[in-house]
Design a protein around this motif. Structure first.
Motif, PDB file in Angstrom:
ATOM      1  N   GLY A 312       0.758  -1.237   0.000  1.00 54.26           N
ATOM      2  CA  GLY A 312       0.000   0.000   0.000  1.00 54.26           C
ATOM      3  C   GLY A 312       0.784   1.279   0.000  1.00 54.26           C
ATOM      4  O   GLY A 312       0.206   2.353   0.181  1.00 54.26           O
ATOM      5  N   LEU A 315      -0.485   4.732  -1.753  1.00 54.50           N
ATOM      6  CA  LEU A 315      -1.796   5.279  -1.403  1.00 54.50           C
ATOM      7  C   LEU A 315      -1.782   6.812  -1.396  1.00 54.50           C
ATOM      8  O   LEU A 315      -0.869   7.441  -0.869  1.00 54.50           O
ATOM      9  CB  LEU A 315      -2.199   4.759  -0.021  1.00 54.50           C
ATOM     10  N   LEU A 328      -6.405   4.555  -4.632  1.00 46.11           N
ATOM     11  CA  LEU A 328      -5.849   3.296  -4.143  1.00 46.11           C
ATOM     12  C   LEU A 328      -4.783   2.786  -5.099  1.00 46.11           C
ATOM     13  O   LEU A 328      -4.818   3.082  -6.301  1.00 46.11           O
ATOM     14  CB  LEU A 328      -6.960   2.244  -4.020  1.00 46.11           C
ATOM     15  N   THR A 338      -5.418  -1.444   1.714  1.00 43.95           N
ATOM     16  CA  THR A 338      -5.440  -0.026   2.072  1.00 43.95           C
ATOM     17  C   THR A 338      -6.868   0.487   2.201  1.00 43.95           C
ATOM     18  O   THR A 338      -7.141   1.352   3.033  1.00 43.95           O
ATOM     19  CB  THR A 338      -4.657   0.808   1.043  1.00 43.95           C
TER      20      THR A 338
END
Length: 656
Positions: A312, A315, A328, A338
């Motif tokens: 993640g 992000l 995302l 996430t």
């Protein structure tokens, strides 16, 4: 609502790589700091509400307290079938001294308002739910009476005042607080509202969330898949996750990396939705434009772009004129993790829902899990029951794997200051569901497509099976530790010139499975392999420096076969080591490699040429202490059943 706060910059800078400009993260925020900034930019905010019909409120959140407008019941009500009486008439009666009561000329069924009172010495027939008439202060059950021929009834049991009567307001009183704001409405709450005659309810308005996928490579499910293209997984999975967390998803489609068109779509989405979620376009590649657009959509703009998370890191969190905008990561596992970790708590709060309750369990991790120093890593794991508690196996297939998330039971956290979690470590797993789902049958080892028809009858009978592909050696080690019921292996022992049996130890036994042909796969028409035998084909491949192979992962039985075949040679592609037969076939079919070793059914399914090498034994190491378990016996029955054997033959295998 205007929020005044200062946000430290973590805006991107630009670097060049191979002639292509790529923006790089200037600063990476910790997970905690990124979430705190995002939350502070979104809240506080009032919850929008709307009037809803009673039939539409299931699962919705109540926006305001509800006070009962009536008494429930609204009249004194009989709780049984029987007779309405004056209790004083029956104070001394019993089996030896029955009381005789004259019947009044009306019968009180549900919904009938009494017209006659009940004088002393009389009784009025009444049904369960009937309205208690004037003068009566008790109900006698019909079972304690005997009808008489002269229009009277004989009572053989005394009655006390209030017996079998629910008084007006005894359940809910007029003016009583019925339901508090913030609760989620279920069937029981709907029953309470209906009992009070409430037809419309003020509910928290559901959060409308626009979902956009981005990327030139995306194709919608159902359309033809061209070279280097992938199906848009995130659009569907993000929309479903939004619905699970109280939002109303609106999937607007997939958009190419065209900055002008994407900006128009994002501005339109912001106008008509409460939140906008994109996937892809966050990693700072040349085609990733989403983050540049977001910073132009409203104040304060990007809150965090780059979080010290794995998965993640790319992000992007933003708030544009009070509306959350989230980008995302494009890989499905990164996107889903996430979302659940950083976005779902914000969405649930906007929807008036409480935070998800998290259940944690203690586990032992049997294998080493590598981690990146400096980033908090969340490793998805599958749980199995060991002899001394729960065992957590990492599902690690990479952030692009759909099954990493779908097959996991939860995740464990590896702190940013650690570069690995050692084998045998005790850890805490946060579950994705409220309860641990322990499978009935655990299979750990080498995967084969022949397993599917054997396991199908178990699934039809309601048994749950967990199959973890860790290779033959990994499965054998799991069996020795007592972490599985069965371990599929295909390990050749050169000293005895046999498969599998030499690797058994005390407490393990071998269940014959099936035979499968391993061989060299290649693209049809390749003159280096077409018409050649195995030795000639390998010699031709080794003689051509442009001929690339695709190998298999260490620990796989196929890898042992390949190393025997190559000896000390390490041709081009040797270090390309996928974990499955299908991956080998795909690499060859897509011309990313020219040859590799796989099993015949997989090569045929991919339309490849095939040169037989050896028929190997794919068998099952059985943990003897688990042999009598019902799920194990069900597996053995399916393996030996005529239907199972025929299914294996149809799949291209030879039953043992």
């Amino acid at each position: 609502m205007t929020k005044n706060f200062t946000i430290a910059s973590n805006a991107p800078t630009t670097a060049r790589s191979g002639g292509v400009e790529q923006e790089q993260f200037l600063s990476i925020l910790s997970r905690e700091e990124a979430f705190q900034r995002f939350e502070a930019a979104v809240f506080p905010r009032a919850l929008a509400s709307e009037q809803c019909a009673l039939q539409d409120v299931l699962g919705r959140v109540l926006a305001a307290d509800i006070v009962s407008p009536i008494d429930v019941p609204s009249f004194d009500r009989s709780n049984v079938d029987g007779f309405a009486v004056q209790s004083g008439d029956l104070a001394t009666c019993g089996q030896a001294k029955p009381a005789r009561l004259a019947l009044n000329p009306e019968t009180l069924a549900c919904g009938i308002a009494p017209k006659l009172s009940v004088p002393s010495g009389t009784a009025t027939p009444i049904s369960t739910g009937g309205m208690v008439p004037r003068g009566a202060d008790a109900i006698v059950m019909v079972e304690h009476t005997q009808p008489l021929e002269d229009g009277a009834v004989e009572v053989r049991r005394a009655a006390s005042a209030g017996q079998f009567i629910s008084y007006a307001g005894s359940d809910i009183a007029r003016g009583e607080l019925l339901l508090r704001a913030g609760i989620s409405i279920g069937s029981r709450e709907i029953g309470m509202l209906a009992a009070c005659g409430i037809a419309r309810v003020e509910m928290v308005r559901k959060v409308k969330v626009a979902v956009l996928s981005t990327g030139d490579e995306l194709v919608q499910p159902g359309e033809a898949l061209g070279p280097a293209l992938v199906y848009d997984t995130n659009g569907a999975i993000v929309a479903a996750a939004i619905f699970e967390n109280g939002g109303v998803p609106d999937f607007l489609g997939a958009f190419p990396d065209d900055e002008e068109k994407l900006e128009a779509a994002m501005r339109a989405a912001l106008e008509t939705h409460d939140m906008v979620i994109l996937s892809g376009g966050t990693s700072k590649g040349a085609g990733d434009v989403s983050h540049r657009i977001v910073d132009r959509l409203g104040e304060p703009g990007i809150i965090a772009h780059g979080v010290a998370l794995k998965p993640g890191k790319p992000l992007c969190l933003a708030v544009c004129d009070e509306k959350p905008v989230v980008i995302l990561p494009g890989f499905p596992t990164s996107a889903m993790f996430t979302f659940h970790d950083m976005v779902a708590p914000i969405l649930r709060r906007m929807a008036g829902l409480p935070p998800r309750a998290e259940t944690r369990v203690s586990v032992r991790v049997p294998v080493r899990i590598a981690s990146e120093l400096g980033r908090t890593e969340f490793a998805m794991v599958s749980l199995v029951q060991g002899d001394d508690g729960l065992i957590a196996y990492p599902t690690g297939k990479g952030s692009g794997a759909i099954t990493s998330f779908s097959q996991a039971d939860g995740f464990l956290r590896i702190e940013a200051l650690a570069d690995h979690l050692p084998a045998g470590a005790q850890a805490e797993v946060t579950l994705f569901t409220p309860h641990v789902r322990i499978p009935d049958l655990v299979i750990i080892g080498s995967h084969c497509t022949g397993l599917d028809p054997i396991l199908a009858p178990l699934a039809r009978d309601g048994l749950t099976v967990r199959s973890l592909a860790v290779g033959s050696l990994g499965g054998l080690a799991a069996a020795k530790r007592g972490e599985c019921d069965l371990a599929p292996i295909h390990l050749y022992d050169p000293e005895t010139d046999s498969y599998n049996t030499p690797f058994l130890v005390e407490g393990l036994e071998l269940v014959p499975g099936w035979r499968r042909m391993q061989g060299i796969a290649f693209r049809l028409g390749d003159p280096r392999f077409e018409g050649a035998g195995a030795n000639e084909a390998v010699a031709n491949a080794l003689a051509d420096p442009e001929c690339l192979m695709v190998n298999r992962n260490q620990g796989a039985g196929t890898r042992i076969l390949i190393d025997r075949l190559l000896g000390q040679n390490r041709p081009g592609g040797y270090w390309n080591q996928p974990r499955s037969h299908n991956a080998v076939a795909a690499a060859i079919a897509q011309a990313r490699a020219d040859w590799g070793v796989t099993i015949e059914p997989v090569a045929q399914a991919a339309g490849l040429g095939f040169i037989p090498l050896t028929e190997e034994s794919y068998d099952f190491v059985l943990v003897s202490a688990r042999k009598q378990r019902s799920a194990v016996q069900a597996f053995l029955s399916a393996l030996h059943a005529p239907e199972g054997r025929e299914a294996l033959k149809q799949a291209g295998f030879r039953p043992a």
